[in-house]
Design a protein around this motif. Structure first.
Motif, PDB file in Angstrom:
ATOM      1  N   ALA A   1       0.812  -1.085   0.136  1.00  0.00           N
ATOM      2  CA  ALA A   1       0.007   0.101   0.073  1.00  0.00           C
ATOM      3  C   ALA A   1       0.849   1.260  -0.052  1.00  0.00           C
ATOM      4  N   TRP A   2       2.077   1.003  -0.370  1.00  0.00           N
ATOM      5  CA  TRP A   2       3.055   2.508  -0.652  1.00  0.00           C
ATOM      6  C   TRP A   2       3.146   3.213   0.438  1.00  0.00           C
ATOM      7  N   GLY A   3       3.305   2.450   1.798  1.00  0.00           N
ATOM      8  CA  GLY A   3       3.670   3.530   2.803  1.00  0.00           C
ATOM      9  C   GLY A   3       2.379   4.098   3.414  1.00  0.00           C
ATOM     10  N   GLN A   4       1.143   3.617   3.131  1.00  0.00           N
ATOM     11  CA  GLN A   4      -0.007   4.435   3.862  1.00  0.00           C
ATOM     12  C   GLN A   4      -0.359   3.864   5.315  1.00  0.00           C
ATOM     13  N   GLY A   5       0.197   4.822   6.139  1.00  0.00           N
ATOM     14  CA  GLY A   5       0.333   3.963   7.459  1.00  0.00           C
ATOM     15  C   GLY A   5      -1.136   3.645   8.111  1.00  0.00           C
ATOM     16  N   PHE A   6      -2.252   4.270   7.502  1.00  0.00           N
ATOM     17  CA  PHE A   6      -3.732   4.007   8.142  1.00  0.00           C
ATOM     18  C   PHE A   6      -3.959   2.456   7.941  1.00  0.00           C
ATOM     19  N   VAL A   7      -3.208   1.773   6.880  1.00  0.00           N
ATOM     20  CA  VAL A   7      -3.681   0.325   6.458  1.00  0.00           C
ATOM     21  C   VAL A   7      -2.898  -0.582   7.753  1.00  0.00           C
ATOM     22  N   GLU A   8      -1.777   0.059   8.204  1.00  0.00           N
ATOM     23  CA  GLU A   8      -1.157  -0.846   9.282  1.00  0.00           C
ATOM     24  C   GLU A   8      -2.176  -0.438  10.730  1.00  0.00           C
ATOM     25  N   ASP A   9      -2.501   0.807  10.819  1.00  0.00           N
ATOM     26  CA  ASP A   9      -3.402   1.029  12.024  1.00  0.00           C
ATOM     27  C   ASP A   9      -4.579   0.555  12.044  1.00  0.00           C
ATOM     28  N   ALA A  10      -5.287   0.417  11.028  1.00  0.00           N
ATOM     29  CA  ALA A  10      -6.687  -0.199  10.793  1.00  0.00           C
ATOM     30  C   ALA A  10      -6.994  -1.535  11.583  1.00  0.00           C
ATOM     31  N   ALA A  11      -7.849  -1.653  12.300  1.00  0.00           N
ATOM     32  CA  ALA A  11      -8.141  -2.803  13.304  1.00  0.00           C
ATOM     33  C   ALA A  11      -8.394  -3.987  12.139  1.00  0.00           C
ATOM     34  N   ALA A  12      -8.891  -3.756  11.194  1.00  0.00           N
ATOM     35  CA  ALA A  12      -9.182  -4.662   9.993  1.00  0.00           C
ATOM     36  C   ALA A  12      -9.033  -4.058   8.720  1.00  0.00           C
ATOM     37  N   THR A  13      -8.593  -4.702   7.755  1.00  0.00           N
ATOM     38  CA  THR A  13      -8.542  -4.354   6.216  1.00  0.00           C
ATOM     39  C   THR A  13      -9.442  -5.442   5.541  1.00  0.00           C
ATOM     40  N   LEU A  14     -10.304  -5.120   4.711  1.00  0.00           N
ATOM     41  CA  LEU A  14     -10.930  -6.064   4.176  1.00  0.00           C
ATOM     42  C   LEU A  14     -10.566  -5.964   2.644  1.00  0.00           C
ATOM     43  N   ILE A  15     -10.118  -7.017   1.821  1.00  0.00           N
ATOM     44  CA  ILE A  15      -9.375  -7.137   0.707  1.00  0.00           C
ATOM     45  C   ILE A  15     -10.411  -8.091  -0.352  1.00  0.00           C
ATOM     46  N   PHE A  16     -10.866  -7.199  -1.174  1.00  0.00           N
ATOM     47  CA  PHE A  16     -11.549  -7.944  -2.391  1.00  0.00           C
ATOM     48  C   PHE A  16     -10.423  -8.498  -3.556  1.00  0.00           C
ATOM     49  N   ALA A  17     -10.585  -9.772  -3.923  1.00  0.00           N
ATOM     50  CA  ALA A  17      -9.765 -10.192  -5.078  1.00  0.00           C
ATOM     51  C   ALA A  17     -10.706 -11.130  -5.840  1.00  0.00           C
ATOM     52  N   ALA A  18     -10.399 -10.673  -7.186  1.00  0.00           N
ATOM     53  CA  ALA A  18     -11.220 -10.955  -7.979  1.00  0.00           C
ATOM     54  C   ALA A  18     -10.758 -12.425  -8.991  1.00  0.00           C
ATOM     55  N   GLU A  19     -11.693 -13.270  -9.209  1.00  0.00           N
ATOM     56  CA  GLU A  19     -11.367 -14.242 -10.286  1.00  0.00           C
ATOM     57  C   GLU A  19     -12.193 -13.692 -11.509  1.00  0.00           C
ATOM     58  N   PHE A  20     -11.592 -13.106 -12.422  1.00  0.00           N
ATOM     59  CA  PHE A  20     -12.162 -12.486 -13.482  1.00  0.00           C
ATOM     60  C   PHE A  20     -12.778 -13.432 -14.419  1.00  0.00           C
ATOM     61  N   THR A  21     -12.233 -14.631 -14.705  1.00  0.00           N
ATOM     62  CA  THR A  21     -12.973 -15.562 -15.609  1.00  0.00           C
ATOM     63  C   THR A  21     -14.304 -15.791 -15.225  1.00  0.00           C
ATOM     64  N   ARG A  22     -14.704 -15.922 -14.048  1.00  0.00           N
ATOM     65  CA  ARG A  22     -16.087 -16.173 -13.518  1.00  0.00           C
ATOM     66  C   ARG A  22     -17.117 -15.337 -14.327  1.00  0.00           C
ATOM     67  N   THR A  23     -16.543 -14.145 -14.721  1.00  0.00           N
ATOM     68  CA  THR A  23     -17.409 -13.033 -15.168  1.00  0.00           C
ATOM     69  C   THR A  23     -17.122 -13.035 -16.750  1.00  0.00           C
ATOM     70  N   THR A  24     -15.936 -12.768 -16.805  1.00  0.00           N
ATOM     71  CA  THR A  24     -15.541 -12.726 -18.448  1.00  0.00           C
ATOM     72  C   THR A  24     -15.960 -14.005 -19.301  1.00  0.00           C
ATOM     73  N   ASN A  25     -15.980 -15.310 -18.742  1.00  0.00           N
ATOM     74  CA  ASN A  25     -16.611 -16.333 -19.437  1.00  0.00           C
ATOM     75  C   ASN A  25     -17.749 -16.281 -19.816  1.00  0.00           C
ATOM     76  N   HIS A  26     -18.485 -15.408 -19.284  1.00  0.00           N
ATOM     77  CA  HIS A  26     -20.238 -15.117 -19.624  1.00  0.00           C
ATOM     78  C   HIS A  26     -20.294 -13.819 -20.488  1.00  0.00           C
ATOM     79  N   TYR A  27     -19.478 -13.091 -20.154  1.00  0.00           N
ATOM     80  CA  TYR A  27     -19.702 -11.426 -20.749  1.00  0.00           C
ATOM     81  C   TYR A  27     -18.323 -11.096 -21.432  1.00  0.00           C
ATOM     82  N   GLY A  28     -17.523 -11.904 -21.996  1.00  0.00           N
ATOM     83  CA  GLY A  28     -16.244 -11.508 -22.559  1.00  0.00           C
ATOM     84  C   GLY A  28     -15.562 -10.294 -21.957  1.00  0.00           C
TER      85      GLY A  28
END
Length: 196
Positions: free
Chosen positions: A106-133
């Motif tokens: 996160a390029w030194g953004q200290g609030f990411v370390e200070d946060a009690a939690a960070t929720l991270i979304f990661a995508a498997e693009f093929t689940r959607t691109t297999n249907h919609y190109g």
């Protein structure tokens, strides 16, 4: 290290109205060193990707119900993966990776370390691109925005603060969190109690 943690049923009657949550929502970066409860984490996960037992659909709209997003939760207690169908967390690591995520990915953004939690979304693009190109790529990013807005509004309802994190190195996030190769990080939300 796979440990499954069942989460409490989500509260569907918040303490403030949706309109109030919209009105007071702000990006907050000055977090206090206070952990979130498991109930709060469960509520946030449900807001982002929750699924009623036996139901097909989740709390966030998804093009063609392809649901390309996987949700990870990073706290001082480690890294967890959220299972929408079971409303549970799977513990992936017991290492506190917040400092490393903040400093390198996160390029030194200290609030990411200070946060009690960070929720991270990661995508498997093929689940959607297999249907919609190729257009499916747009739909994945739209879905991440929908899910993140649910989190931001739920955060306000819980009396917490949050900030969207878009400035990060995808490959370093993947490396720090040891994400599977088929997943690409697309959005992070840092959350915690904040200085008022």
């Amino acid at each position: 290290m796979s440990e499954i943690i069942a989460l409490a049923e989500p509260n569907k009657d918040g303490l403030i109205s949706l309109e109030k949550a919209i009105a007071v929502r702000r990006s907050r970066r000055k977090f206090l060193p206070q952990p979130l409860t498991l109930e709060q984490i469960g509520q946030l996960c449900w807001a982002a990707q929750g699924q009623e037992q036996g139901a097909r659909y989740r709390t966030t709209p998804s093009a063609g119900a392809t649901y390309p997003l996987e949700l990870f939760v990073l706290t001082a207690d480690g890294l967890f993966h959220y299972s929408p169908a079971g409303h549970a967390l799977e513990k992936i690591s017991d290492k506190d990776l917040r400092s490393e995520l903040a400093a390198t990915a996160a390029w030194g953004q200290g609030f990411v370390e200070d946060a009690a939690a960070t929720l991270i979304f990661a995508a498997e693009f093929t689940r959607t691109t297999n249907h919609y190109g190729k257009r499916g790529v747009r739909y994945v990013y739209m879905e991440a925005g929908h899910a993140a807005q649910n989190i931001h509004l739920q955060v306000e309802s819980l009396g917490l603060g949050s900030v969207a994190v878009g400035a990060f190195d995808d490959s370093v996030v993947s490396e720090v969190l040891s994400l599977p190769e088929n997943l690409e990080p697309v959005y992070m939300v840092a959350i915690g109690y904040y200085r008022k």
